[in-house]
Design an enzyme around this catalytic site. Structure first.
Site, PDB file in Angstrom:
ATOM      1  N   LYS A 164       0.863  -1.176   0.000  1.00  0.00           N
ATOM      2  CA  LYS A 164       0.000   0.000   0.000  1.00  0.00           C
ATOM      3  C   LYS A 164       0.904   1.232   0.000  1.00  0.00           C
ATOM      4  O   LYS A 164       1.479   1.601   1.023  1.00  0.00           O
ATOM      5  CB  LYS A 164      -0.915  -0.011   1.221  1.00  0.00           C
ATOM      6  CG  LYS A 164      -1.984   1.104   1.207  1.00  0.00           C
ATOM      7  CD  LYS A 164      -1.499   2.338   1.924  1.00  0.00           C
ATOM      8  CE  LYS A 164      -2.519   3.466   1.798  1.00  0.00           C
ATOM      9  NZ  LYS A 164      -1.902   4.800   1.845  1.00  0.00           N
ATOM     10  N   GLU A 201       9.708   2.488  10.823  1.00  0.00           N
ATOM     11  CA  GLU A 201      10.739   3.501  10.634  1.00  0.00           C
ATOM     12  C   GLU A 201      10.019   4.836  10.519  1.00  0.00           C
ATOM     13  O   GLU A 201       9.195   5.027   9.627  1.00  0.00           O
ATOM     14  CB  GLU A 201      11.586   3.217   9.390  1.00  0.00           C
ATOM     15  CG  GLU A 201      12.455   1.980   9.516  1.00  0.00           C
ATOM     16  CD  GLU A 201      13.436   2.042  10.665  1.00  0.00           C
ATOM     17  OE1 GLU A 201      13.803   3.166  11.100  1.00  0.00           O
ATOM     18  OE2 GLU A 201      13.845   0.976  11.157  1.00  0.00           O
ATOM     19  N   CYS A 226      13.481  11.624   6.057  1.00  0.00           N
ATOM     20  CA  CYS A 226      13.529  11.369   7.499  1.00  0.00           C
ATOM     21  C   CYS A 226      14.938  11.551   8.043  1.00  0.00           C
ATOM     22  O   CYS A 226      15.115  11.803   9.237  1.00  0.00           O
ATOM     23  CB  CYS A 226      12.991   9.979   7.822  1.00  0.00           C
ATOM     24  SG  CYS A 226      13.843   8.639   6.975  1.00  0.00           S
ATOM     25  N   GLU A 240       9.818  17.483  13.925  1.00  0.00           N
ATOM     26  CA  GLU A 240      10.205  17.257  12.532  1.00  0.00           C
ATOM     27  C   GLU A 240       9.369  18.150  11.622  1.00  0.00           C
ATOM     28  O   GLU A 240       8.136  18.113  11.655  1.00  0.00           O
ATOM     29  CB  GLU A 240      10.005  15.790  12.162  1.00  0.00           C
ATOM     30  CG  GLU A 240      10.497  15.457  10.755  1.00  0.00           C
ATOM     31  CD  GLU A 240      10.364  13.983  10.436  1.00  0.00           C
ATOM     32  OE1 GLU A 240      11.325  13.402   9.893  1.00  0.00           O
ATOM     33  OE2 GLU A 240       9.291  13.409  10.719  1.00  0.00           O
TER      34      GLU A 240
END
Length: 488
Positions: free
Chosen positions: A180, A255, A289, A390
């Site tokens: 997905k 992750e 990331c 972030e």
């Protein structure tokens, strides 16, 4: 090969066939550099579509796992070969769909091909050990068994590399897959799966279902026939996946985010440090990331570093990633674009000083895209929002320190622990950094964003579920150890 015509419709891939969703509904993918350009339409799938894909993967798993590892590897080599012939098409699709520059997209596609070849070779490597038994007449050994059907949920920022570095090890170790992808990378994912189809993988071994996270993503979490889930994305969604997988007692791999620091010491090569800070923090519009976010600089060389950094940033060419010479493209969508702007405003409100950038780009040629100026703040303290959360955009926070010890303390003063780097020519400083930095990836005299495909990748603290992807470490997630005791 050129990108398919504007407005092409892309189906799900289930049991070796391209089929539309039972919903007869679609999701529009637009070019973030020009929102008036439609890249394509993917399926807005339902639970019925997902169930068909999982059933297909379940039926295929027995015959797939019974193949020799070398035979499964041959299929991956074939996929890599097909992808090599379609690399330009895939890269162009990636650039048009999520905005990174074409050279970056080509590099990522080449990395995907290399990952396939690496894991193809894993089919010929050992899967266990012989262990001495206390019974002299017995043989004791370990082998590995695949999980079964694995759900793969991937983000939009690396729409080729991340799906492949999850799917390839899942397959080589005998699992079947339901993928997905994120909606902003779904057309690119279709192009990747077309390569698996052209390579002749048995029906049901790989399946692709596009759609919303609330339906298809949640459906993967809840589906009784999925034995493992591997996910890359936000911490919020990752925690939901972890909780759902734990409730079902299945294996999961997460992750997630990063707030990655670079430390520049007073003996660093400043030109090297500036270049790496810019590429690590601003390439792909900061949408990695592992992107550099905090730049922690010793006071002795702070002003010289800042001057060099700002001068180079002001010379970057921002624009459509398909245009030659473009260094940085747009944010991936309006939501991300507005999120980054909101963090910039938050930085101003909390007392950080805006050094450069901080605005949308006022250029008539770019008015239909989500373009932002690369942004640098200074006088940033560790308690500020822009130093803790972030941003996933082209924003750098400069932080001045007096010592390496202070720099490492500030670098560790976040909830994340994905990647970190230091620039120094002093061996003892390197060793101290390696020992004291709480990050899964530490790099010396290199940018924070980057890891070779043959080594383990993953974070500490809130950046991961403490598992590792890539390299030999991949088999730790995608298999279970089986201990065997044999006595005649």
């Amino acid at each position: 090969m050129a990108l398919q015509k504007e407005g092409a419709v892309f189906d799900n891939y289930v049991n070796g066939q391209w089929i539309p969703s039972v919903s007869n509904d679609r999701i529009t993918s637009v070019n973030p550099a020009n929102v008036n350009e439609v890249v394509g339409y993917t399926q807005k799938s339902t639970m019925e579509d997902l169930d068909q894909a999982v059933t297909s993967a379940k039926h295929a798993r027995t015959s797939w796992r019974k193949l020799a590892g070398a035979e499964r590897g041959e299929f991956l080599y074939k996929v890599a070969s097909v992808m090599e012939t379609r690399a330009d098409e895939i890269a162009e699709t990636m650039t048009k769909e999520m905005g990174k520059t074409l050279p970056e997209a080509k590099g990522e596609t080449a990395r995907g091909i290399a990952i396939l070849k690496y894991f193809a070779g894993e089919g010929m490597r050992k899967v266990g050990d012989v262990i001495p038994s206390t019974d002299k007449d017995a043989l004791m050994l370990t082998t590995r068994a695949p999980l079964g059907v694995v759900g793969v949920i991937t983000p939009w920022n690396f729409p080729v590399a991340i799906p492949i570095w999850k799917v390839a090890p899942a397959l080589i170790y005998g699992n079947t897959v339901v993928l997905k992808p994120a909606r902003e990378g779904a057309v690119t994912a279709v192009k990747v799966i077309e390569c698996f189809h052209e390579a002749g993988l048995p029906a049901g071994v790989v399946n692709l279902v596009t759609g919303s996270g609330s339906v298809i993503g949640q459906g993967i979490i809840d589906h009784k026939d999925i034995q493992g889930i591997t996910f890359t994305g936000s911490n919020e969604i990752g925690k939901q996946i972890g909780q759902g997988a734990l409730a079902r007692g299945i294996k999961y791999q997460l992750e997630m985010g990063g707030k990655n620091p670079v430390i520049v010491t007073n003996d660093a090569d400043l030109d090297l440090a500036v270049e790496a800070t810019i590429t690590g923090g601003l390439r792909s519009t900061g949408q990695k990331c592992t992107a550099t976010s905090r730049v922690i600089v010793q006071s002795d060389i702070y002003d010289a570093f800042k001057t060099k950094l700002v001068s180079k940033i002001k010379g970057l060419k921002i624009g459509d990633g398909m245009q030659e010479g473009t260094w940085m493209g747009p944010s991936v969508n309006e939501s991300q674009y507005r999120t980054v702007l909101s963090y910039i405003e938050k930085g101003k409100e909390e007392g950080a000083t805006l050094v450069c950038g901080g605005e949308k780009i006022e250029d008539e040629r770019l008015r239909n895209g989500y373009f932002l100026q690369p942004t640098v703040f200074e006088h940033v303290t560790s308690s500020m929002t822009i130093a803790q959360e972030e941003i996933f955009g082209p924003v750098l926070a400069l932080m001045k320190v007096d010592s390496l010890e202070e720099a490492i303390r500030i670098a560790n003063d976040v909830d994340y622990g994905l990647s970190a780097s230091i620039f120094t020519t002093n061996i003892q400083k390197m060793l101290n950094f390696i020992e004291d930095m709480d990050a899964g990836l530490v790099r010396i005299n290199a940018e924070t964003a980057g890891v070779e495909l043959q080594v383990p990748f993953g974070g500490m603290k809130q950046s991961s579920s403490h598992s590792r992807e890539q390299g030999e470490a991949a088999k730790e997630f995608f298999t279970s150890i089986k201990t065997v005791f044999i006595k005649g």
